[in-house]
Design a protein around this motif. Structure first.
Motif, PDB file in Angstrom:
ATOM      1  N   CYS A 105      -5.077   4.284   8.003  1.00 46.67           N
ATOM      2  CA  CYS A 105      -6.141   4.266   6.989  1.00 46.67           C
ATOM      3  C   CYS A 105      -6.499   5.677   6.533  1.00 46.67           C
ATOM      4  CB  CYS A 105      -7.378   3.546   7.509  1.00 46.67           C
ATOM      5  SG  CYS A 105      -7.184   1.767   7.617  1.00 46.67           S
ATOM      6  N   ASN A 135      -9.319  -3.519   5.354  1.00 39.62           N
ATOM      7  CA  ASN A 135      -9.177  -4.697   4.480  1.00 39.62           C
ATOM      8  C   ASN A 135      -8.097  -4.504   3.422  1.00 39.62           C
ATOM      9  OD1 ASN A 135     -11.015  -6.259   5.790  1.00 39.62           O
ATOM     10  ND2 ASN A 135     -12.461  -6.375   4.114  1.00 39.62           N
ATOM     11  N   ASP A 136      -7.753  -3.252   3.101  1.00 38.09           N
ATOM     12  CA  ASP A 136      -6.660  -3.001   2.163  1.00 38.09           C
ATOM     13  C   ASP A 136      -5.301  -3.294   2.801  1.00 38.09           C
ATOM     14  OD1 ASP A 136      -8.450  -2.064   0.212  1.00 38.09           O
ATOM     15  OD2 ASP A 136      -8.351  -0.021   1.004  1.00 38.09           O
ATOM     16  N   VAL A 157       0.845  -1.198   0.000  1.00 38.51           N
ATOM     17  CA  VAL A 157       0.000   0.000   0.000  1.00 38.51           C
ATOM     18  C   VAL A 157       0.881   1.249   0.000  1.00 38.51           C
ATOM     19  CG1 VAL A 157      -1.810   1.261   1.218  1.00 38.51           C
ATOM     20  CG2 VAL A 157      -1.887  -1.225   1.142  1.00 38.51           C
ATOM     21  N   CYS A 174      -7.447   4.565   2.732  1.00 39.32           N
ATOM     22  CA  CYS A 174      -7.788   3.164   2.485  1.00 39.32           C
ATOM     23  C   CYS A 174      -8.653   2.648   3.622  1.00 39.32           C
ATOM     24  CB  CYS A 174      -6.524   2.325   2.328  1.00 39.32           C
ATOM     25  SG  CYS A 174      -5.535   2.151   3.831  1.00 39.32           S
ATOM     26  N   GLN A 175      -9.021   1.392   3.548  1.00 45.30           N
ATOM     27  CA  GLN A 175      -9.787   0.753   4.607  1.00 45.30           C
ATOM     28  C   GLN A 175      -8.953  -0.392   5.192  1.00 45.30           C
ATOM     29  OE1 GLN A 175     -13.318  -1.133   3.111  1.00 45.30           O
ATOM     30  NE2 GLN A 175     -12.372  -1.592   1.147  1.00 45.30           N
TER      31      GLN A 175
END
Length: 117
Positions: free
Chosen positions: A52, A60-61, A9, A57-58
């Motif tokens: 996050c 789960n990312d 990420v 992002c969330q």
């Protein structure tokens, strides 16, 4: 077992100094080191929230699941959605090699996503 997928990420967001980034957003330097080296078994929700928010992002990312061969899960188990798929997130390389007509379509799509009607 769940683990953090922070490296990919950060790379996708073109963050070159991950430790400095984590400290700058409010994470303790020692904790940032442990997070970046997957040496943490506990993740505080306030730190997860900071990450996050900063990476847009969330959770789960950031979370992936590695299945234990001795304790497999069913294929339709919700955790199976977190099993990593191989994907290339080097968007700069993709943009550099994208044909011009596709690049124009992509640009229009980005504009539309900023201004939904």
């Amino acid at each position: 077992m769940l683990y953090l997928n922070l490296k990919s990420v950060l790379e996708a967001r073109q963050i070159e100094k991950p430790h400095s980034f984590l400290v700058r957003i409010g994470i303790n330097p020692h904790t940032a080191h442990k997070i970046l080296h997957n040496d943490t078994h506990v993740m505080r929700l306030d730190n997860l929230t900071l990450i996050c928010k900063a990476l847009y992002c969330q959770p789960n990312d950031l979370l992936l699941f590695k299945e234990d061969p001795n304790h497999p899960i069913e294929k339709n188990h919700p955790l199976s959605k977190l099993i990593p798929a191989t994907e290339d997130l080097d968007w700069q390389k993709k943009l550099k090699t994208m044909p011009l007509d596709k690049l124009k379509q992509f640009s229009k799509m980005l504009d539309a996503s900023k201004n939904p009607e």
